[in-house]
Write an enzyme that holds these catalytic residues in place. Structure first.
Site, PDB file in Angstrom:
ATOM      1  N   ASN A  16       0.833  -1.218   0.000  1.00  0.00           N
ATOM      2  CA  ASN A  16       0.000   0.000   0.000  1.00  0.00           C
ATOM      3  C   ASN A  16       0.859   1.256   0.000  1.00  0.00           C
ATOM      4  O   ASN A  16       0.529   2.249  -0.649  1.00  0.00           O
ATOM      5  CB  ASN A  16      -0.967  -0.004   1.189  1.00  0.00           C
ATOM      6  CG  ASN A  16      -2.221  -0.804   0.875  1.00  0.00           C
ATOM      7  OD1 ASN A  16      -3.028  -0.389   0.055  1.00  0.00           O
ATOM      8  ND2 ASN A  16      -2.365  -1.964   1.500  1.00  0.00           N
ATOM      9  N   HIS A 111      -8.063  -0.743   5.735  1.00  0.00           N
ATOM     10  CA  HIS A 111      -8.396  -2.025   6.355  1.00  0.00           C
ATOM     11  C   HIS A 111      -9.059  -2.923   5.306  1.00  0.00           C
ATOM     12  O   HIS A 111      -9.908  -2.452   4.549  1.00  0.00           O
ATOM     13  CB  HIS A 111      -9.334  -1.788   7.543  1.00  0.00           C
ATOM     14  CG  HIS A 111      -9.638  -3.056   8.270  1.00  0.00           C
ATOM     15  ND1 HIS A 111      -8.722  -3.674   9.097  1.00  0.00           N
ATOM     16  CD2 HIS A 111     -10.746  -3.845   8.268  1.00  0.00           C
ATOM     17  CE1 HIS A 111      -9.259  -4.784   9.586  1.00  0.00           C
ATOM     18  NE2 HIS A 111     -10.483  -4.910   9.094  1.00  0.00           N
ATOM     19  N   ASP A 147      -9.643   0.166  14.091  1.00  0.00           N
ATOM     20  CA  ASP A 147     -10.315   0.145  12.781  1.00  0.00           C
ATOM     21  C   ASP A 147     -11.648   0.882  12.814  1.00  0.00           C
ATOM     22  O   ASP A 147     -12.676   0.390  12.317  1.00  0.00           O
ATOM     23  CB  ASP A 147     -10.491  -1.303  12.286  1.00  0.00           C
ATOM     24  CG  ASP A 147      -9.151  -1.987  12.082  1.00  0.00           C
ATOM     25  OD1 ASP A 147      -8.201  -1.303  11.668  1.00  0.00           O
ATOM     26  OD2 ASP A 147      -9.051  -3.196  12.359  1.00  0.00           O
TER      27      ASP A 147
HETATM   28  C1  GAR Z   1      -3.273  -4.681   3.911  1.00  0.00           C
HETATM   29  O1  GAR Z   1      -4.157  -5.663   3.451  1.00  0.00           O
HETATM   30  C2  GAR Z   1      -3.960  -3.747   4.882  1.00  0.00           C
HETATM   31  O2  GAR Z   1      -5.299  -3.493   4.537  1.00  0.00           O
HETATM   32  C3  GAR Z   1      -3.883  -4.528   6.173  1.00  0.00           C
HETATM   33  O3  GAR Z   1      -2.591  -5.066   6.159  1.00  0.00           O
HETATM   34  C4  GAR Z   1      -2.187  -5.301   4.807  1.00  0.00           C
HETATM   35  C5  GAR Z   1      -0.856  -4.645   4.596  1.00  0.00           C
HETATM   36  O4  GAR Z   1      -0.338  -4.968   3.333  1.00  0.00           O
HETATM   37  N1  GAR Z   1      -4.117  -3.688   7.314  1.00  0.00           N
HETATM   38  C6  GAR Z   1      -4.844  -4.054   8.363  1.00  0.00           C
HETATM   39  O5  GAR Z   1      -5.326  -5.160   8.486  1.00  0.00           O
HETATM   40  C7  GAR Z   1      -5.022  -2.975   9.426  1.00  0.00           C
HETATM   41  N2  GAR Z   1      -6.031  -3.330  10.349  1.00  0.00           N
HETATM   42  P1  GAR Z   1       0.843  -4.121   2.718  1.00  0.00           P
HETATM   43  O6  GAR Z   1       1.966  -4.120   3.765  1.00  0.00           O
HETATM   44  O7  GAR Z   1       1.243  -4.862   1.488  1.00  0.00           O
HETATM   45  O8  GAR Z   1       0.356  -2.741   2.423  1.00  0.00           O
END
Ligand code: GAR
Length: 210
Positions: A16, A111, A147
């Protein structure tokens, strides 16, 4: 064009963060990343940030006496960078109210579910286990709860027969990569306010008028 100074907090992969970075590079968000901070030195996202020449710092919780002390050292980094916005991108720690109050309505999170359904860990597995037909992702302003906070943007993703946690997470992640830059751009480029739980974007036309 004035570019907002944003910091990214991450704990892992950092996809992200990379989607935000690319959108900035492509001129789709009027911002610049002034700091990438991780609570894990080994986070691949941190290594990627360094490769991209960004100011990237690990602030591990280990070695610090308390959660508050950990947050204080992150806040120090943030202040030093002059960050005006903080984007949580897979940052897997709950921020204390004291931290949140330092950046009121200036901390964003993504999220992988349609909140308020399935907050917390393994949101995609929770959605599968519940048997929902549609899940997705949510970008929201951060408040004191997990969240929670006013919703900026949501994108839906349909579940498919035979989906696993991995296949669903992969499709939701694709939606996340579009949603986060879009939400950030919306907040930085338009005038908005929060009323109760609702984020009102001033120039957003009412649905009937579109
Ligand atoms: C993503 O899916 C994000 O939505 C989630 O962690 C992942 C991080 O991926 N976040 C949560 O669950 C927060 N509650 P990334 O490191 O590849 O961006």
């Amino acid at each position: 064009m004035d570019r907002s100074r944003i910091a990214v907090l991450l704990s892992g992969r950092g996809s992200n963060f990379l989607s935000i970075h690319s959108a900035i590079e492509d001129g789709r968000i009027p911002a610049r990343i002034v700091a990438v901070i991780s609570d894990r030195e080994s986070a691949p996202g941190l290594a990627r940030a360094r490769e991209l020449g960004l100011e990237a710092t690990a602030v591990p919780r280990k070695g610090l006496p308390s959660r508050e002390a950990h947050e204080q050292s992150i806040l120090e980094q943030l202040r030093r960078s002059g960050a005006e916005w903080v984007c949580l991108a897979g940052y897997m720690r709950l921020l204390t109210p004291a931290f949140v109050s330092c950046y009121p309505q200036r901390i964003l999170n993504i999220h992988p579910s349609l909140l308020p359904s399935f907050p917390g860990l393994r949101a995609q597995a929770q959605a599968l286990e519940h048997g929902v037909r549609i899940s997705g992702c949510t970008v929201h302003l951060v408040d004191e709860q997990l969240d929670s906070g006013p919703i900026v943007l949501q994108r839906s993703v349909e579940l498919r027969p035979g989906d696993s946690e991995t296949s669903l997470a992969k499709r939701i992640l694709k939606a996340e990569h579009r949603a986060y830059p879009e939400a950030l751009n919306l907040l930085l480029s338009s005038s908005w306010r929060v009323e109760g739980r609702r984020l009102i974007v001033d120039e957003e036309a009412p649905v009937e008028a579109r």
